[in-house]
Design a protein around this motif. Structure first.
Motif, PDB file in Angstrom:
ATOM      1  N   ASN A 117       8.380  -1.471   1.635  1.00  0.00           N
ATOM      2  CA  ASN A 117       7.108  -2.105   1.277  1.00  0.00           C
ATOM      3  C   ASN A 117       7.023  -3.433   2.015  1.00  0.00           C
ATOM      4  O   ASN A 117       7.762  -4.369   1.712  1.00  0.00           O
ATOM      5  CB  ASN A 117       7.011  -2.313  -0.229  1.00  0.00           C
ATOM      6  CG  ASN A 117       5.645  -2.810  -0.663  1.00  0.00           C
ATOM      7  OD1 ASN A 117       4.743  -2.987   0.152  1.00  0.00           O
ATOM      8  ND2 ASN A 117       5.478  -3.035  -1.957  1.00  0.00           N
ATOM      9  N   ASN A 146      -2.899  -2.117   3.228  1.00  0.00           N
ATOM     10  CA  ASN A 146      -2.756  -2.190   1.779  1.00  0.00           C
ATOM     11  C   ASN A 146      -1.859  -3.365   1.396  1.00  0.00           C
ATOM     12  O   ASN A 146      -0.932  -3.717   2.124  1.00  0.00           O
ATOM     13  CB  ASN A 146      -2.144  -0.902   1.233  1.00  0.00           C
ATOM     14  CG  ASN A 146      -3.097   0.275   1.334  1.00  0.00           C
ATOM     15  OD1 ASN A 146      -4.306   0.098   1.417  1.00  0.00           O
ATOM     16  ND2 ASN A 146      -2.559   1.475   1.346  1.00  0.00           N
ATOM     17  N   ILE A 149       1.136  -4.864  -3.727  1.00  0.00           N
ATOM     18  CA  ILE A 149       0.854  -4.320  -5.060  1.00  0.00           C
ATOM     19  C   ILE A 149       0.332  -2.890  -4.928  1.00  0.00           C
ATOM     20  O   ILE A 149       0.764  -1.983  -5.650  1.00  0.00           O
ATOM     21  CB  ILE A 149      -0.176  -5.199  -5.804  1.00  0.00           C
ATOM     22  CG1 ILE A 149       0.451  -6.528  -6.230  1.00  0.00           C
ATOM     23  CG2 ILE A 149      -0.719  -4.460  -7.034  1.00  0.00           C
ATOM     24  CD1 ILE A 149       1.410  -6.444  -7.376  1.00  0.00           C
ATOM     25  N   GLU A 150      -0.614  -2.676  -4.021  1.00  0.00           N
ATOM     26  CA  GLU A 150      -1.149  -1.325  -3.812  1.00  0.00           C
ATOM     27  C   GLU A 150      -0.053  -0.372  -3.350  1.00  0.00           C
ATOM     28  O   GLU A 150      -0.012   0.793  -3.762  1.00  0.00           O
ATOM     29  CB  GLU A 150      -2.276  -1.378  -2.778  1.00  0.00           C
ATOM     30  CG  GLU A 150      -3.530  -2.075  -3.281  1.00  0.00           C
ATOM     31  CD  GLU A 150      -4.545  -2.351  -2.185  1.00  0.00           C
ATOM     32  OE1 GLU A 150      -5.759  -2.320  -2.494  1.00  0.00           O
ATOM     33  OE2 GLU A 150      -4.136  -2.603  -1.027  1.00  0.00           O
ATOM     34  N   ARG A 153       2.039   0.659  -6.275  1.00  0.00           N
ATOM     35  CA  ARG A 153       1.330   1.672  -7.068  1.00  0.00           C
ATOM     36  C   ARG A 153       1.453   3.046  -6.436  1.00  0.00           C
ATOM     37  O   ARG A 153       1.617   4.057  -7.129  1.00  0.00           O
ATOM     38  CB  ARG A 153      -0.136   1.276  -7.218  1.00  0.00           C
ATOM     39  CG  ARG A 153      -0.360   0.078  -8.132  1.00  0.00           C
ATOM     40  CD  ARG A 153      -1.804  -0.347  -8.144  1.00  0.00           C
ATOM     41  NE  ARG A 153      -2.010  -1.532  -8.975  1.00  0.00           N
ATOM     42  CZ  ARG A 153      -2.945  -2.453  -8.746  1.00  0.00           C
ATOM     43  NH1 ARG A 153      -3.773  -2.320  -7.714  1.00  0.00           N
ATOM     44  NH2 ARG A 153      -3.066  -3.498  -9.534  1.00  0.00           N
ATOM     45  N   SER A 154       1.393   3.102  -5.102  1.00  0.00           N
ATOM     46  CA  SER A 154       1.526   4.374  -4.396  1.00  0.00           C
ATOM     47  C   SER A 154       2.913   4.970  -4.616  1.00  0.00           C
ATOM     48  O   SER A 154       3.063   6.176  -4.868  1.00  0.00           O
ATOM     49  CB  SER A 154       1.281   4.181  -2.894  1.00  0.00           C
ATOM     50  OG  SER A 154      -0.046   3.797  -2.646  1.00  0.00           O
ATOM     51  N   ALA A 156       4.991   4.309  -7.119  1.00  0.00           N
ATOM     52  CA  ALA A 156       5.135   4.683  -8.536  1.00  0.00           C
ATOM     53  C   ALA A 156       4.436   6.008  -8.823  1.00  0.00           C
ATOM     54  O   ALA A 156       4.960   6.860  -9.547  1.00  0.00           O
ATOM     55  CB  ALA A 156       4.566   3.576  -9.421  1.00  0.00           C
ATOM     56  N   ALA A 157       3.249   6.190  -8.229  1.00  0.00           N
ATOM     57  CA  ALA A 157       2.510   7.439  -8.430  1.00  0.00           C
ATOM     58  C   ALA A 157       3.256   8.616  -7.813  1.00  0.00           C
ATOM     59  O   ALA A 157       3.353   9.699  -8.405  1.00  0.00           O
ATOM     60  CB  ALA A 157       1.113   7.318  -7.821  1.00  0.00           C
ATOM     61  N   SER A 162       7.269   4.444 -14.031  1.00  0.00           N
ATOM     62  CA  SER A 162       6.608   3.210 -14.445  1.00  0.00           C
ATOM     63  C   SER A 162       7.084   2.059 -13.570  1.00  0.00           C
ATOM     64  O   SER A 162       8.124   2.154 -12.911  1.00  0.00           O
ATOM     65  CB  SER A 162       6.940   2.904 -15.903  1.00  0.00           C
ATOM     66  OG  SER A 162       8.326   2.602 -16.034  1.00  0.00           O
ATOM     67  N   PRO A 163       6.348   0.934 -13.539  1.00  0.00           N
ATOM     68  CA  PRO A 163       6.796  -0.223 -12.757  1.00  0.00           C
ATOM     69  C   PRO A 163       8.207  -0.665 -13.118  1.00  0.00           C
ATOM     70  O   PRO A 163       8.996  -1.037 -12.248  1.00  0.00           O
ATOM     71  CB  PRO A 163       5.765  -1.298 -13.115  1.00  0.00           C
ATOM     72  CG  PRO A 163       4.521  -0.522 -13.392  1.00  0.00           C
ATOM     73  CD  PRO A 163       5.000   0.718 -14.104  1.00  0.00           C
ATOM     74  N   PHE A 182       3.514  -6.951 -10.467  1.00  0.00           N
ATOM     75  CA  PHE A 182       3.488  -5.499 -10.627  1.00  0.00           C
ATOM     76  C   PHE A 182       4.263  -5.057 -11.866  1.00  0.00           C
ATOM     77  O   PHE A 182       3.928  -4.062 -12.492  1.00  0.00           O
ATOM     78  CB  PHE A 182       4.059  -4.833  -9.373  1.00  0.00           C
ATOM     79  CG  PHE A 182       4.097  -3.338  -9.451  1.00  0.00           C
ATOM     80  CD1 PHE A 182       2.928  -2.595  -9.559  1.00  0.00           C
ATOM     81  CD2 PHE A 182       5.314  -2.655  -9.442  1.00  0.00           C
ATOM     82  CE1 PHE A 182       2.964  -1.212  -9.631  1.00  0.00           C
ATOM     83  CE2 PHE A 182       5.358  -1.278  -9.517  1.00  0.00           C
ATOM     84  CZ  PHE A 182       4.178  -0.551  -9.608  1.00  0.00           C
ATOM     85  N   CYS A 184       7.848  -4.794 -11.829  1.00  0.00           N
ATOM     86  CA  CYS A 184       9.100  -4.116 -11.497  1.00  0.00           C
ATOM     87  C   CYS A 184      10.259  -5.105 -11.467  1.00  0.00           C
ATOM     88  O   CYS A 184      10.066  -6.323 -11.495  1.00  0.00           O
ATOM     89  CB  CYS A 184       8.992  -3.392 -10.153  1.00  0.00           C
ATOM     90  SG  CYS A 184       8.792  -4.468  -8.718  1.00  0.00           S
TER      91      CYS A 184
END
Length: 216
Positions: A117, A146, A149-150, A153-154, A156-157, A162-163, A182, A184
């Protein structure tokens, strides 16, 4: 339990990459002598270090502050970004990824998915990782446009977690801030750039990736 490990790139996978980027700016703005320095500093304070921008924003802001006309900015930014990327890619290829980091990530990747990231433009980031021969270590390589944070989220999805089940390794206070935002876990990585060795921080700091095992 950690279900995903996320690592920053600059200063972590390649310990001295931040130094390479600073060297690259001197080449990009060589025609301006030292006059670009205060303008670059302001642009980096505004957009650098995970503050919501990237090299393109820094270039545009610096050229604009130097008095370049608006109609020339797009061309200057494109050329400056090319010079910047070519220099940084060359220096990173010469330096290589930190062998100790790669060795530990190799072990971890067999049981925990790993993501990168970064605030680096994603195309340049993927090219760098491919050139270093370490693509196999990462389930995902995430960068600009991005935000971090975005990107979290990607990840995690993708991992359906979860964070709080994500551990992030970074080397700046802005990394710690975005991890807190976020939700985490965060561990700081001490290097020559941040000079965190022997300092007191509000979060755990490691000086070797071998120390990661106890946090997973």
């Amino acid at each position: 339990m950690v279900k995903a490990l996320v690592v920053d790139f600059d200063g972590v996978i390649v310990r001295k990459s931040e130094f390479f980027k600073q060297e690259a700016w001197t080449i990009v703005f060589s025609a301006y002598g030292d006059s670009y320095l205060p303008h670059l500093k302001k642009a980096e304070e505004k957009f650098g270090g995970g503050r919501g921008g990237d090299r393109f924003d820094i270039l545009r802001e610096t050229y604009r502050s130097l008095g370049e006309p608006e109609e020339k900015l797009s061309r200057l930014v494109e050329k400056g970004a090319q010079i910047f990327d070519e220099y940084v890619q060359k220096k990173i290829s010469e330096a290589g990824a930190d062998s100790e980091v790669v060795q530990e990530l190799e072990k971890i990747s067999k049981r925990v998915p790993i993501y990168v990231n970064s605030a680096t433009p994603v195309d340049a980031l993927k090219r760098t990782i491919l050139n270093l021969g370490i693509s196999r270590l990462f389930r995902g390589v995430l960068g600009r446009p991005n935000s971090k944070i975005e990107n979290f989220r990607s990840a995690a999805a993708a991992e359906k977690c979860s964070p709080g089940e994500i551990l992030f390794i970074g080397d700046s206070d802005s990394d710690a801030k975005v991890a807190a935002e976020f939700g985490c876990k965060f561990i700081g990585y001490a290097n020559e750039w941040n000079r965190w060795m022997g300092t007191d921080k509000s979060f755990p700091v490691i000086i070797s990736f071998a120390e990661l095992e106890k946090h997973l």
